[in-house]
Design a protein around this motif. Structure first.
Motif, PDB file in Angstrom:
ATOM      1  N   HIS A 181      13.436  58.077  62.444  1.00  0.00           N
ATOM      2  CA  HIS A 181      15.134  58.768  61.655  1.00  0.00           C
ATOM      3  C   HIS A 181      14.941  58.260  60.109  1.00  0.00           C
ATOM      4  O   HIS A 181      14.536  57.538  60.051  1.00  0.00           O
ATOM      5  N   GLY A 182      15.630  58.843  59.347  1.00  0.00           N
ATOM      6  CA  GLY A 182      15.979  59.057  58.384  1.00  0.00           C
ATOM      7  C   GLY A 182      16.460  57.846  57.524  1.00  0.00           C
ATOM      8  O   GLY A 182      16.333  57.886  56.053  1.00  0.00           O
ATOM      9  N   SER A 183      16.558  56.501  58.118  1.00  0.00           N
ATOM     10  CA  SER A 183      17.347  55.576  57.609  1.00  0.00           C
ATOM     11  C   SER A 183      16.463  54.709  56.699  1.00  0.00           C
ATOM     12  O   SER A 183      16.044  54.068  57.655  1.00  0.00           O
ATOM     13  N   SER A 184      17.213  54.156  55.853  1.00  0.00           N
ATOM     14  CA  SER A 184      16.435  53.413  54.698  1.00  0.00           C
ATOM     15  C   SER A 184      15.832  52.055  55.745  1.00  0.00           C
ATOM     16  O   SER A 184      15.038  51.783  55.068  1.00  0.00           O
ATOM     17  N   TYR A 185      16.846  51.447  56.553  1.00  0.00           N
ATOM     18  CA  TYR A 185      17.443  50.248  56.747  1.00  0.00           C
ATOM     19  C   TYR A 185      15.730  50.501  57.807  1.00  0.00           C
ATOM     20  O   TYR A 185      15.027  50.118  57.719  1.00  0.00           O
ATOM     21  N   ILE A 186      15.840  52.048  58.556  1.00  0.00           N
ATOM     22  CA  ILE A 186      14.846  52.075  59.965  1.00  0.00           C
ATOM     23  C   ILE A 186      12.905  52.377  59.299  1.00  0.00           C
ATOM     24  O   ILE A 186      12.279  51.025  59.879  1.00  0.00           O
ATOM     25  N   ILE A 187      13.009  52.435  58.044  1.00  0.00           N
ATOM     26  CA  ILE A 187      12.237  52.578  56.740  1.00  0.00           C
ATOM     27  C   ILE A 187      11.291  51.450  56.851  1.00  0.00           C
ATOM     28  O   ILE A 187       9.988  51.351  57.435  1.00  0.00           O
ATOM     29  N   ASN A 188      12.198  50.618  56.438  1.00  0.00           N
ATOM     30  CA  ASN A 188      11.944  49.124  56.209  1.00  0.00           C
ATOM     31  C   ASN A 188      11.351  47.883  56.712  1.00  0.00           C
ATOM     32  O   ASN A 188      10.684  47.749  56.724  1.00  0.00           O
ATOM     33  N   GLN A 189      11.876  48.340  57.894  1.00  0.00           N
ATOM     34  CA  GLN A 189      12.068  47.502  59.366  1.00  0.00           C
ATOM     35  C   GLN A 189      10.211  48.209  59.588  1.00  0.00           C
ATOM     36  O   GLN A 189       9.745  46.842  60.193  1.00  0.00           O
ATOM     37  N   VAL A 190       9.770  48.838  60.409  1.00  0.00           N
ATOM     38  CA  VAL A 190       8.891  49.642  60.364  1.00  0.00           C
ATOM     39  C   VAL A 190       7.778  49.075  59.502  1.00  0.00           C
ATOM     40  O   VAL A 190       6.571  48.553  59.593  1.00  0.00           O
ATOM     41  N   ILE A 191       7.955  49.604  58.403  1.00  0.00           N
ATOM     42  CA  ILE A 191       6.789  48.965  57.040  1.00  0.00           C
ATOM     43  C   ILE A 191       6.754  47.620  57.069  1.00  0.00           C
ATOM     44  O   ILE A 191       5.153  46.601  57.050  1.00  0.00           O
ATOM     45  N   LYS A 192       8.064  46.797  57.414  1.00  0.00           N
ATOM     46  CA  LYS A 192       7.485  45.536  56.908  1.00  0.00           C
ATOM     47  C   LYS A 192       7.187  44.843  58.947  1.00  0.00           C
ATOM     48  O   LYS A 192       5.815  43.674  58.233  1.00  0.00           O
ATOM     49  N   LEU A 193       7.093  45.485  60.073  1.00  0.00           N
ATOM     50  CA  LEU A 193       6.572  45.473  61.071  1.00  0.00           C
ATOM     51  C   LEU A 193       5.142  45.299  60.634  1.00  0.00           C
ATOM     52  O   LEU A 193       4.215  44.380  60.962  1.00  0.00           O
ATOM     53  N   PHE A 194       4.691  46.717  60.577  1.00  0.00           N
ATOM     54  CA  PHE A 194       3.133  46.308  59.711  1.00  0.00           C
ATOM     55  C   PHE A 194       2.559  45.717  59.129  1.00  0.00           C
ATOM     56  O   PHE A 194       1.391  45.227  58.726  1.00  0.00           O
ATOM     57  N   LEU A 195       3.393  45.210  58.004  1.00  0.00           N
ATOM     58  CA  LEU A 195       2.578  45.023  57.298  1.00  0.00           C
ATOM     59  C   LEU A 195       2.346  42.632  57.451  1.00  0.00           C
ATOM     60  O   LEU A 195       1.604  42.341  57.250  1.00  0.00           O
ATOM     61  N   LYS A 196       2.622  42.768  58.365  1.00  0.00           N
ATOM     62  CA  LYS A 196       3.415  41.353  59.013  1.00  0.00           C
ATOM     63  C   LYS A 196       2.525  41.014  59.965  1.00  0.00           C
ATOM     64  O   LYS A 196       1.025  39.969  59.941  1.00  0.00           O
ATOM     65  N   LYS A 197       1.462  42.597  60.152  1.00  0.00           N
ATOM     66  CA  LYS A 197       0.059  43.048  60.772  1.00  0.00           C
ATOM     67  C   LYS A 197      -0.855  42.413  59.698  1.00  0.00           C
ATOM     68  O   LYS A 197      -2.805  43.190  60.528  1.00  0.00           O
ATOM     69  N   GLY A 198      -0.791  42.512  58.260  1.00  0.00           N
ATOM     70  CA  GLY A 198      -1.436  42.295  57.963  1.00  0.00           C
ATOM     71  C   GLY A 198      -1.815  43.498  57.492  1.00  0.00           C
ATOM     72  O   GLY A 198      -2.922  44.263  56.939  1.00  0.00           O
ATOM     73  N   VAL A 199      -1.412  44.679  58.016  1.00  0.00           N
ATOM     74  CA  VAL A 199      -1.736  46.219  57.533  1.00  0.00           C
ATOM     75  C   VAL A 199      -1.219  45.802  55.281  1.00  0.00           C
ATOM     76  O   VAL A 199       0.061  45.027  55.086  1.00  0.00           O
ATOM     77  N   ARG A 200      -1.791  46.830  54.505  1.00  0.00           N
ATOM     78  CA  ARG A 200      -1.419  46.074  52.684  1.00  0.00           C
ATOM     79  C   ARG A 200      -1.005  47.863  52.355  1.00  0.00           C
ATOM     80  O   ARG A 200      -0.982  48.850  52.391  1.00  0.00           O
ATOM     81  N   PRO A 201      -0.126  47.531  51.845  1.00  0.00           N
ATOM     82  CA  PRO A 201       0.852  48.719  51.065  1.00  0.00           C
ATOM     83  C   PRO A 201      -0.040  49.451  50.423  1.00  0.00           C
ATOM     84  O   PRO A 201      -0.505  49.225  49.764  1.00  0.00           O
ATOM     85  N   ALA A 202      -0.149  50.579  50.550  1.00  0.00           N
ATOM     86  CA  ALA A 202      -0.989  52.008  50.049  1.00  0.00           C
ATOM     87  C   ALA A 202      -0.905  51.914  48.007  1.00  0.00           C
ATOM     88  O   ALA A 202       0.363  51.756  48.139  1.00  0.00           O
ATOM     89  N   LYS A 203      -1.176  52.101  47.220  1.00  0.00           N
ATOM     90  CA  LYS A 203      -1.060  51.964  45.732  1.00  0.00           C
ATOM     91  C   LYS A 203      -1.266  53.698  45.761  1.00  0.00           C
ATOM     92  O   LYS A 203      -1.623  54.703  47.063  1.00  0.00           O
ATOM     93  N   ALA A 204      -0.320  54.386  44.358  1.00  0.00           N
ATOM     94  CA  ALA A 204      -0.142  55.246  44.097  1.00  0.00           C
ATOM     95  C   ALA A 204      -1.370  55.829  44.480  1.00  0.00           C
ATOM     96  O   ALA A 204      -2.220  55.717  43.410  1.00  0.00           O
ATOM     97  N   GLY A 205      -1.501  57.349  45.101  1.00  0.00           N
ATOM     98  CA  GLY A 205      -2.843  57.937  45.395  1.00  0.00           C
ATOM     99  C   GLY A 205      -3.620  57.608  45.949  1.00  0.00           C
ATOM    100  O   GLY A 205      -4.761  58.540  46.485  1.00  0.00           O
ATOM    101  N   GLU A 206      -3.710  56.249  46.678  1.00  0.00           N
ATOM    102  CA  GLU A 206      -5.360  56.133  47.394  1.00  0.00           C
ATOM    103  C   GLU A 206      -5.296  56.787  48.450  1.00  0.00           C
ATOM    104  O   GLU A 206      -6.644  56.756  48.565  1.00  0.00           O
ATOM    105  N   PHE A 207      -4.550  57.770  49.551  1.00  0.00           N
ATOM    106  CA  PHE A 207      -5.190  58.864  50.523  1.00  0.00           C
ATOM    107  C   PHE A 207      -6.081  59.447  50.120  1.00  0.00           C
ATOM    108  O   PHE A 207      -6.677  59.563  50.582  1.00  0.00           O
TER     109      PHE A 207
END
Length: 460
Positions: free
Chosen positions: A92-118
């Motif tokens: 769902h498009g809530s900014s809270y949900i988005i941030n919580q999901v991304i933070k969860l993966f960051l705790k597992k060692g996933v790195r934030p993508a840089k601009a154009g990295e994909f």
């Protein structure tokens, strides 16, 4: 923005949809462990046992805490955009949900993508060449039918394919000349100079055609800068408002009320025109208005199209002749537009039809014949070449490399005429190959890649 080998092996994450609250959001992961790590926080099916290109419903949880109900799309390497394992999580498009999901993966060692990295990973993994990768960004930013079609054609390899054919032919001759150098003392010829000259001349014709297409490509990508010029009270602001269907410019009977440049974009026939309403073309003692008139003259010099507007009820043929002569000296394509047809002097109309049969007669205030004006505007842009499917150059980097390629090819021809030694001919061919390779990515530097992909959005 260059990446170390370790960074290229990371699993990366980013929001792939625009920032802000919406119905849904898509969070994208790419990397060897993308599916494995998602499976650790996803409660539903075992994602590691599912097929590629499948979608699964479940919940994302942080321990016992449910963050959201989601749909997870799986793309198993190499059948993905990046040719790595890719997961797209629709939340769902809530900014809270988005941030919580991304933070969860960051705790597992996933790195934030840089601009154009994909997209950079897709290029580095051989999904497509550099010109096609750049077209991805153009496709995202396409705001008209023409720019969309040009970007889509380039992304599908139309431009790259043409360049690649040229390069392969030149590589063959380069290898033959290099072979001759190995047998220098035996005076053998593996590459016919006549055939080389014919090939280079054919390549030059194609390269010149691509270079010439850049003017059209630039117009398609960035819009046509179009100046509306004429005497004060000719109806320039009224015309701009009529074309825009909104009151963008101030309309007044007082001469000189437009003292600055007013710009807006209009889509006509799938092409974006950047219309500029300007101060009137006249001599003035008003200091502020004089600045506006000066800016008008500067804008006219850099425009791709000028709409010369005059009032049929308040202009004589002498004035029109004088203005037309000035516009012809500028060398910029222009249309003669006779406004206020409802207040026209019949004698002037007759004179204009006789001397300037290409004059377009309109009434901007009554929105009369505006469609006819749009047709004439499109005709001057000359989209015939684009519509026939010819390759169009829209990227200034490609244009610059083509200019350098042309110069190198001309050096080859001069070398053949001057009968220079093989090592110098080989050098000129290698330079041509280098510049062609810069376009498609066979020749790259970290700085070049950093410059290109840093302009992409995060998540693409």
């Amino acid at each position: 923005m260059s990446f170390s080998l370790a960074e290229r092996n990371d699993t990366i994450i980013a929001l792939a949809t625009p920032q802000g609250v919406g119905a849904i959001a898509v969070i994208r992961l790419s990397g060897q462990d993308a599916i494995k790590l998602t499976n650790e926080v996803f409660f539903g099916k075992n994602l590691e046992k599912q097929d590629s290109h499948t979608i699964h419903f479940g919940t994302i949880r942080d321990g016992e805490k449910v963050i959201d109900e989601v749909l997870v799309s799986l793309f198993i390497a190499p059948k993905s955009f990046t040719k790595e394992n890719v997961v797209e999580i629709s939340t769902h498009g809530s900014s809270y949900i988005i941030n919580q999901v991304i933070k969860l993966f960051l705790k597992k060692g996933v790195r934030p993508a840089k601009a154009g990295e994909f997209t950079q990973r897709a290029f580095l993994n051989g999904q497509f060449d550099l010109a096609q990768a750049e077209a991805v960004a153009d496709l995202i930013h396409a705001d008209s039918e023409a720019s969309h079609s040009a970007a889509l054609s380039q992304m599908r390899g139309g431009f790259s394919g043409e360049i690649q054919v040229l390069r392969e032919k030149l590589i063959h001759f380069a290898s033959m000349i290099e072979l001759e150098l190995d047998f220098g003392e035996e005076d053998v010829e593996f590459a016919s100079r006549t055939e080389l000259q014919e090939l280079v001349e054919r390549l030059l014709r194609v390269v010149e055609e691509l270079i010439l297409s850049f003017d059209l490509g630039n117009v398609i990508k960035n819009g046509v800068p179009t100046v509306i010029a004429g005497k004060p009270n000719a109806g320039k602001s009224t015309l701009l408002n009529a074309l825009l269907n909104e009151e963008k410019a101030i309309v007044s009977d007082i001469a000189g009320t437009t003292r600055d440049l007013i710009e807006d974009e209009i889509n006509i026939g799938g092409v974006i025109f950047r219309f500029i309403d300007t101060a009137g073309l006249r001599e003035t003692t008003d200091t502020i208005e004089a600045i506006g008139v000066s800016r008008t003259q500067e804008k006219m010099k850099t425009a791709s199209l000028i709409l010369y507007l005059f009032d049929l009820g308040d202009t004589d043929l002498v004035e029109i002749n004088r203005d037309v002569n000035k516009l012809e000296n500028l060398g910029v394509p222009f249309l003669k537009i006779a406004n206020k047809l409802d207040k026209a002097n019949p004698e002037l109309v007759s004179e204009l039809k006789s001397k300037y049969p290409d004059t377009i007669f309109i009434s901007a205030g009554n929105k009369e014949n505006l469609e006819g004006l749009k047709v004439k505007i499109l005709e001057l842009v000359n989209l015939d070449k684009f519509k026939t499917g010819n390759t169009i150059v829209t990227n200034v980097r490609h244009y610059d490399s083509l200019i350098k390629t042309r110069d190198s090819l001309l050096d080859i021809l001069r070398g053949i005429d001057d009968q220079i030694t093989n090592d110098f001919v080989a050098m000129d061919i290698r330079r041509s190959l280098h510049y062609l390779g810069e376009i498609t990515g066979e020749i790259t530097t970290d700085d070049l890649l950093a410059n290109i992909f840093s302009k992409f959005c995060i998540g693409k």
